[in-house]
Design a protein around this motif. Structure first.
Motif, PDB file in Angstrom:
ATOM      1  N   ARG A  27      27.002  32.637  45.217  1.00  0.00           N
ATOM      2  CA  ARG A  27      27.762  33.726  45.788  1.00  0.00           C
ATOM      3  C   ARG A  27      28.237  34.632  44.666  1.00  0.00           C
ATOM      4  O   ARG A  27      28.625  34.160  43.594  1.00  0.00           O
ATOM      5  N   PRO A  28      28.218  35.957  44.890  1.00  0.00           N
ATOM      6  CA  PRO A  28      28.643  36.862  43.829  1.00  0.00           C
ATOM      7  C   PRO A  28      30.133  36.726  43.533  1.00  0.00           C
ATOM      8  O   PRO A  28      30.945  36.527  44.446  1.00  0.00           O
ATOM      9  N   ARG A  29      30.467  36.820  42.279  1.00  0.00           N
ATOM     10  CA  ARG A  29      31.879  36.765  41.890  1.00  0.00           C
ATOM     11  C   ARG A  29      32.597  38.046  42.287  1.00  0.00           C
ATOM     12  O   ARG A  29      32.025  39.129  42.261  1.00  0.00           O
ATOM     13  N   ARG A  30      33.859  37.883  42.622  1.00  0.00           N
ATOM     14  CA  ARG A  30      34.656  39.072  42.932  1.00  0.00           C
ATOM     15  C   ARG A  30      35.013  39.781  41.640  1.00  0.00           C
ATOM     16  O   ARG A  30      35.443  39.155  40.668  1.00  0.00           O
ATOM     17  N   THR A  31      34.862  41.098  41.669  1.00  0.00           N
ATOM     18  CA  THR A  31      35.230  41.898  40.511  1.00  0.00           C
ATOM     19  C   THR A  31      36.707  42.264  40.603  1.00  0.00           C
ATOM     20  O   THR A  31      37.393  42.002  41.615  1.00  0.00           O
ATOM     21  N   ALA A  32      37.206  42.877  39.530  1.00  0.00           N
ATOM     22  CA  ALA A  32      38.603  43.317  39.532  1.00  0.00           C
ATOM     23  C   ALA A  32      38.853  44.327  40.647  1.00  0.00           C
ATOM     24  O   ALA A  32      39.925  44.352  41.263  1.00  0.00           O
ATOM     25  N   ARG A  33      37.848  45.138  40.932  1.00  0.00           N
ATOM     26  CA  ARG A  33      37.989  46.111  42.020  1.00  0.00           C
ATOM     27  C   ARG A  33      38.105  45.392  43.358  1.00  0.00           C
ATOM     28  O   ARG A  33      38.884  45.797  44.228  1.00  0.00           O
ATOM     29  N   ASP A  34      37.340  44.308  43.536  1.00  0.00           N
ATOM     30  CA  ASP A  34      37.428  43.545  44.783  1.00  0.00           C
ATOM     31  C   ASP A  34      38.827  42.962  44.985  1.00  0.00           C
ATOM     32  O   ASP A  34      39.380  43.028  46.090  1.00  0.00           O
ATOM     33  N   TRP A  35      39.383  42.378  43.938  1.00  0.00           N
ATOM     34  CA  TRP A  35      40.724  41.812  44.050  1.00  0.00           C
ATOM     35  C   TRP A  35      41.755  42.881  44.381  1.00  0.00           C
ATOM     36  O   TRP A  35      42.664  42.666  45.191  1.00  0.00           O
ATOM     37  N   LEU A  36      41.606  44.048  43.738  1.00  0.00           N
ATOM     38  CA  LEU A  36      42.552  45.140  43.999  1.00  0.00           C
ATOM     39  C   LEU A  36      42.449  45.614  45.443  1.00  0.00           C
ATOM     40  O   LEU A  36      43.469  45.816  46.131  1.00  0.00           O
ATOM     41  N   VAL A  37      41.212  45.781  45.942  1.00  0.00           N
ATOM     42  CA  VAL A  37      41.020  46.245  47.322  1.00  0.00           C
ATOM     43  C   VAL A  37      41.510  45.191  48.309  1.00  0.00           C
ATOM     44  O   VAL A  37      42.178  45.514  49.311  1.00  0.00           O
ATOM     45  N   ASP A  38      41.202  43.915  48.043  1.00  0.00           N
ATOM     46  CA  ASP A  38      41.638  42.853  48.950  1.00  0.00           C
ATOM     47  C   ASP A  38      43.168  42.762  49.014  1.00  0.00           C
ATOM     48  O   ASP A  38      43.743  42.591  50.093  1.00  0.00           O
ATOM     49  N   PHE A  39      43.794  42.869  47.853  1.00  0.00           N
ATOM     50  CA  PHE A  39      45.273  42.818  47.845  1.00  0.00           C
ATOM     51  C   PHE A  39      45.853  44.023  48.575  1.00  0.00           C
ATOM     52  O   PHE A  39      46.854  43.899  49.291  1.00  0.00           O
ATOM     53  N   SER A  40      45.238  45.198  48.391  1.00  0.00           N
ATOM     54  CA  SER A  40      45.735  46.393  49.082  1.00  0.00           C
ATOM     55  C   SER A  40      45.590  46.238  50.597  1.00  0.00           C
ATOM     56  O   SER A  40      46.495  46.599  51.364  1.00  0.00           O
ATOM     57  N   CYS A  41      44.448  45.701  51.052  1.00  0.00           N
ATOM     58  CA  CYS A  41      44.254  45.478  52.497  1.00  0.00           C
ATOM     59  C   CYS A  41      45.275  44.471  53.039  1.00  0.00           C
ATOM     60  O   CYS A  41      45.835  44.655  54.130  1.00  0.00           O
ATOM     61  N   PHE A  42      45.503  43.411  52.270  1.00  0.00           N
ATOM     62  CA  PHE A  42      46.486  42.420  52.697  1.00  0.00           C
ATOM     63  C   PHE A  42      47.876  43.038  52.767  1.00  0.00           C
ATOM     64  O   PHE A  42      48.641  42.784  53.718  1.00  0.00           O
ATOM     65  N   ALA A  43      48.219  43.870  51.781  1.00  0.00           N
ATOM     66  CA  ALA A  43      49.533  44.517  51.773  1.00  0.00           C
ATOM     67  C   ALA A  43      49.690  45.457  52.962  1.00  0.00           C
ATOM     68  O   ALA A  43      50.748  45.506  53.616  1.00  0.00           O
ATOM     69  N   VAL A  44      48.628  46.213  53.278  1.00  0.00           N
ATOM     70  CA  VAL A  44      48.693  47.113  54.432  1.00  0.00           C
ATOM     71  C   VAL A  44      48.873  46.308  55.721  1.00  0.00           C
ATOM     72  O   VAL A  44      49.678  46.670  56.603  1.00  0.00           O
ATOM     73  N   ALA A  45      48.105  45.204  55.835  1.00  0.00           N
ATOM     74  CA  ALA A  45      48.237  44.374  57.038  1.00  0.00           C
ATOM     75  C   ALA A  45      49.638  43.802  57.167  1.00  0.00           C
ATOM     76  O   ALA A  45      50.208  43.753  58.273  1.00  0.00           O
ATOM     77  N   VAL A  46      50.251  43.388  56.045  1.00  0.00           N
ATOM     78  CA  VAL A  46      51.597  42.821  56.076  1.00  0.00           C
ATOM     79  C   VAL A  46      52.632  43.882  56.436  1.00  0.00           C
ATOM     80  O   VAL A  46      53.540  43.653  57.259  1.00  0.00           O
ATOM     81  N   ILE A  47      52.485  45.066  55.824  1.00  0.00           N
ATOM     82  CA  ILE A  47      53.454  46.128  56.101  1.00  0.00           C
ATOM     83  C   ILE A  47      53.395  46.542  57.570  1.00  0.00           C
ATOM     84  O   ILE A  47      54.424  46.667  58.257  1.00  0.00           O
ATOM     85  N   VAL A  48      52.179  46.752  58.084  1.00  0.00           N
ATOM     86  CA  VAL A  48      52.041  47.102  59.499  1.00  0.00           C
ATOM     87  C   VAL A  48      52.529  45.959  60.376  1.00  0.00           C
ATOM     88  O   VAL A  48      53.160  46.168  61.438  1.00  0.00           O
ATOM     89  N   GLY A  49      52.299  44.719  59.945  1.00  0.00           N
ATOM     90  CA  GLY A  49      52.773  43.573  60.708  1.00  0.00           C
ATOM     91  C   GLY A  49      54.284  43.493  60.751  1.00  0.00           C
ATOM     92  O   GLY A  49      54.874  43.144  61.792  1.00  0.00           O
ATOM     93  N   LEU A  50      54.933  43.802  59.618  1.00  0.00           N
ATOM     94  CA  LEU A  50      56.404  43.801  59.606  1.00  0.00           C
ATOM     95  C   LEU A  50      56.955  44.859  60.543  1.00  0.00           C
ATOM     96  O   LEU A  50      57.958  44.630  61.251  1.00  0.00           O
TER      97      LEU A  50
END
Length: 405
Positions: free
Chosen positions: A27-50
């Motif tokens: 499986r391809p390794r996640r790049t720094a850009r992937d981690w940044l995008v994933d964290f941003s998506c998680f943060a958006v989901a949490v903020i909208v969830g709150l």
């Protein structure tokens, strides 16, 4: 070309750029850009969830138990966002029933639809997004917003879903564009390399033909006269001296031709030798040289305008006559060879070299047959044709027709 900026690319792009990425079990390794995008998506989901959790808690029409269940399901949906790259379709399908029972999971549902649009073809996105949009009116009919009208909330939810789908499709198209440009550049490099290799191969073949045509003629003279000296040691002094002179002159010419061919190989340009290529006008000198070597040669020239013969056609005609004389000297020594050249503009140029069958026993001179193959290629490249074979009287003839526009 992406070696220094791989961390800026998505892992899905690197998977296609890396030739080893498609191996089974890897499986391809996640790049720094992937981690940044994933964290941003998680943060958006949490903020909208709150925001959704606060709305559910302040809605008097929602029972307390249902509000707590809403928040629990929303928290699980936000945590599942980290799985969006591995199972984009499964996550998006799972969020369809979740969106019916949890307002807190609204952000995670939007992220799931966005991820599906990025990683999967439009037919999957159309089904999942279409079902989600169809369920929006039922959700807000069962759980109306206390502050906004029903129609407004439905329209806003539909617009948010459409925006998530549009943004995801745009990101997918940009990724496809990047990969297509990469493939186009790679194909261009491959085609350029193949063209260079083909040009080098054609140059090598041309040099090989030139080496055979030139050196075979000189070395045959050496072989014939050296054989004469070997089998006639009691020959008159004048004949020995003449044969030795021909051997010396042929060896000198062969060395000079070899130097020029080596110079072509080193310089990489066939026109840098400085020595003019033979044309039809040099045919008389070729016949004279063969006569000096002891051959009986008859030259018959019936060309309308010899000076107007194209250089490429004249050079090919010269090489055909040269190879024919060389073969006659090898395989039919002592016979009278006839070289005829005739033609004119519009009719083409016909070159023929024929010799009768040799008398007595002939000592064979080794040959590879590559000369006639090379002559056929030369004639074909100029748009003409070449035939060769035995004649009715047991001799041999080489006949070629070359175009002369």
């Amino acid at each position: 070309m992406f070696a220094g900026r791989r961390w800026l690319l998505p892992s899905a792009v690197l998977e296609e750029l890396d030739p080893d990425a498609g191996r089974p079990g890897r499986r391809p390794r996640r790049t720094a850009r992937d981690w940044l995008v994933d964290f941003s998506c998680f943060a958006v989901a949490v903020i909208v969830g709150l925001v959704g959790a606060d709305s559910v808690s302040g809605n008097p029409q929602v029972p307390t138990g249902l509000a707590e269940l809403d928040q629990l399901v929303g928290a699980l949906a936000c945590a599942a966002v980290w799985l969006r790259r591995r199972w984009p379709l499964g996550l998006a399908v799972a969020t369809i029933p979740v969106s019916l029972i949890s307002e807190t999971a609204g952000g995670a549902c939007m992220i799931a639809v966005f991820t599906l649009a990025v990683h999967r073809p439009f037919r999957y996105v159309a089904w999942v997004a279409g079902i989600s949009v169809a369920l929006i009116p039922f959700f807000y009919w069962a759980r109306p917003d206390p502050e906004l009208p029903y129609v407004v909330t439905v329209v806003l939810a539909v617009l948010l879903t459409a925006a998530a789908v549009g943004w995801g499709m745009f990101a997918r198209s940009q990724r496809r564009l990047m990969l297509s440009l990469r493939d186009r550049a790679r194909r261009a490099e491959t085609e350029a390399r193949l063209r260079a290799e083909q040009a080098q191969q054609l140059a090598r073949e041309a040099i090989a033909r030139e080496m055979h045509d030139v050196l075979a003629h000189r070395l045959t003279l050496l072989s014939v006269h050296a054989g004469a000296l070997e089998f006639r040691p009691d020959a008159p002094r004048e004949e020995v001296a003449r044969a030795a002179g021909v051997i010396r002159e042929s060896a000198h010419e062969a060395l000079q031709d070899l130097r020029e061919i080596i110079g072509v190989l080193r310089a990489g340009d066939q026109d840098d030798t400085g020595r003019p290529q033979p044309t039809l006008a040099a045919l008389d000198a070729l016949v004279a040289e063969s006569r000096e070597a002891g051959m009986k040669v008859t030259l018959a020239t019936r060309v309308t305008d010899p000076a107007a013969v194209p250089a490429s056609v004249g050079r090919t005609a010269y090489r055909i006559a040269q190879e024919g004389l060389t073969n006659a000297r090898k395989h039919a020594p002592g016979t009278e060879v006839t070289v005829s050249v005739e033609g004119g503009p519009g009719d083409g140029l016909t070159v023929a070299v024929r010799n009768p069958a040799p008398e007595g026993e002939v000592t064979p001179v080794p040959g590879s047959g590559q000369g006639l193959i090379g002559l056929t290629e030369r004639a074909t490249l100029t748009g003409g044709s070449l035939e060769h074979g035995a004649t009715a009287d047991g001799g041999f003839e080489v006949r070629a027709w070359l175009p002369w526009g």
